[in-house]
Scaffold this motif. Sequence first.
Motif, mmCIF file in Angstrom:
data_model
loop_
_atom_site.group_PDB
_atom_site.id
_atom_site.type_symbol
_atom_site.label_atom_id
_atom_site.label_comp_id
_atom_site.label_asym_id
_atom_site.label_seq_id
_atom_site.Cartn_x
_atom_site.Cartn_y
_atom_site.Cartn_z
ATOM 1 N N PHE A 138 86.610 44.378 63.302
ATOM 2 C CA PHE A 138 87.102 46.156 62.495
ATOM 3 C C PHE A 138 87.248 45.459 61.424
ATOM 4 C CE2 PHE A 138 87.403 47.753 66.942
ATOM 5 C CZ PHE A 138 85.889 48.259 66.499
ATOM 6 N N LYS A 147 78.097 63.855 71.029
ATOM 7 C CA LYS A 147 80.152 64.116 71.062
ATOM 8 C C LYS A 147 79.998 65.500 71.208
ATOM 9 C CE LYS A 147 80.977 59.894 69.467
ATOM 10 N NZ LYS A 147 81.519 59.666 68.054
ATOM 11 N N THR A 182 82.539 57.418 62.699
ATOM 12 C CA THR A 182 82.467 58.660 62.807
ATOM 13 C C THR A 182 83.800 58.727 60.924
ATOM 14 O OG1 THR A 182 82.795 59.299 64.350
ATOM 15 C CG2 THR A 182 83.583 60.643 63.473
ATOM 16 N N PRO A 183 84.602 57.688 60.933
ATOM 17 C CA PRO A 183 86.006 57.775 59.223
ATOM 18 C C PRO A 183 85.012 57.698 58.149
ATOM 19 C CG PRO A 183 86.018 55.790 60.378
ATOM 20 C CD PRO A 183 85.201 56.611 61.575
ATOM 21 N N PHE A 195 90.315 51.780 72.237
ATOM 22 C CA PHE A 195 89.597 51.067 73.582
ATOM 23 C C PHE A 195 89.973 51.528 75.263
ATOM 24 C CE2 PHE A 195 87.093 47.584 70.506
ATOM 25 C CZ PHE A 195 85.914 48.993 71.192
ATOM 26 N N ALA A 232 91.040 53.873 62.076
ATOM 27 C CA ALA A 232 90.080 54.502 63.461
ATOM 28 C C ALA A 232 88.896 53.337 62.620
ATOM 29 C CB ALA A 232 89.627 55.217 63.454
HETATM 30 C C1 F6R Z 1 87.261 52.683 67.039
HETATM 31 C C2 F6R Z 1 87.446 52.942 67.886
HETATM 32 C C3 F6R Z 1 87.116 54.051 68.876
HETATM 33 C C4 F6R Z 1 85.817 55.089 68.261
HETATM 34 C C5 F6R Z 1 85.061 55.892 69.672
HETATM 35 C C6 F6R Z 1 84.197 56.664 68.306
HETATM 36 O O1 F6R Z 1 88.145 51.950 65.985
HETATM 37 O O2 F6R Z 1 89.255 53.032 67.948
HETATM 38 O O3 F6R Z 1 87.366 54.828 70.233
HETATM 39 O O4 F6R Z 1 86.835 55.956 67.685
HETATM 40 O O5 F6R Z 1 84.019 54.221 69.689
HETATM 41 O O6 F6R Z 1 82.925 55.725 67.253
HETATM 42 P P1 F6R Z 1 82.203 56.449 66.481
HETATM 43 O O7 F6R Z 1 82.843 57.273 65.232
HETATM 44 O O8 F6R Z 1 81.252 55.562 65.780
HETATM 45 O O9 F6R Z 1 80.835 57.305 67.611
#
Ligand code: F6R
Length: 249
Positions: free
Chosen positions: A87, A210, A47-48, A149, A43
């Motif tokens: 990405f 979140k 977050t990661p 997405f 991902a």
């Molecule tokens: C990233 C993805 C998104 C993110 C989500 C959370 O590849 O597919 O679904 O995981 O938008 O984004 P963050 O981690 O920036 O809060």
Amino acid sequence: MRQVSNSPLPTFVVTDPIEAARELALRLRDLVAEQPNFVLGCATGHTPISTYQQLAGLASSRAIFGGLRTFNLDEYHGLASDHPGSFESFMRRHLFAPLDLSPERTLFPRCCEGESPVQAAERFETKIQESGGIDLQLLGIGRNGHIAFNEPGSARDSRTRLVELTASTRAANAPDFPDGTPVPTGAMTMGIGTILDARRLHVLAFGVHKAEIVRRALREPASREIPASFLREHEQVELWLDDAAASSL
Ligand code: F6R
């Protein structure tokens, strides 16, 4: 680390996200050491990043991860792979360059020259199957409940495809385009069905922003309106939260 007792899926809560990142990096290292041709679903997003930093920092990780193959959840449509907001650039910066993974081992859902989005999506799904399937998929959750997405309204059995991004997702990702390039309006994404085919899912959510969507994804009936709620159907899924993201449970 504590476990949430009344959650519909194994849910672990840490005080500091770095604790989760360390634990996940060590687990991944052990899994890949046991199975050198491991297939990791990656991902992007905020977050990661700490998990990737921990992975990249593990001693001898280059040797261990040399045989790794990766599939990313999503990629902007029509954006060059070397654009700093893509990405693919994100993954090269945070994980692939530190692990010395060659581009042939890392696949993104994107159109090659002369290829239609439908053909690119089919090729991506075929490549996942040919690799033996994704062993472990890392996931974040969008504030609107999206996974990859797959925005609200996405079907449970959706597969890799071209999607239109919502205004809220484009606004959330605008800081990744500091040079003023408009955030692309479309992206190719694994479908919810594609994600649920992975053998294991590790879902991460950190921060008070979140908390509400985590509560809804766990406590409200699973539905297209909250794509993350479908994750509850998986038999090998774990959710990792910090105290802030768990504060509404
Ligand atoms: C990233 C993805 C998104 C993110 C989500 C959370 O590849 O597919 O679904 O995981 O938008 O984004 P963050 O981690 O920036 O809060």
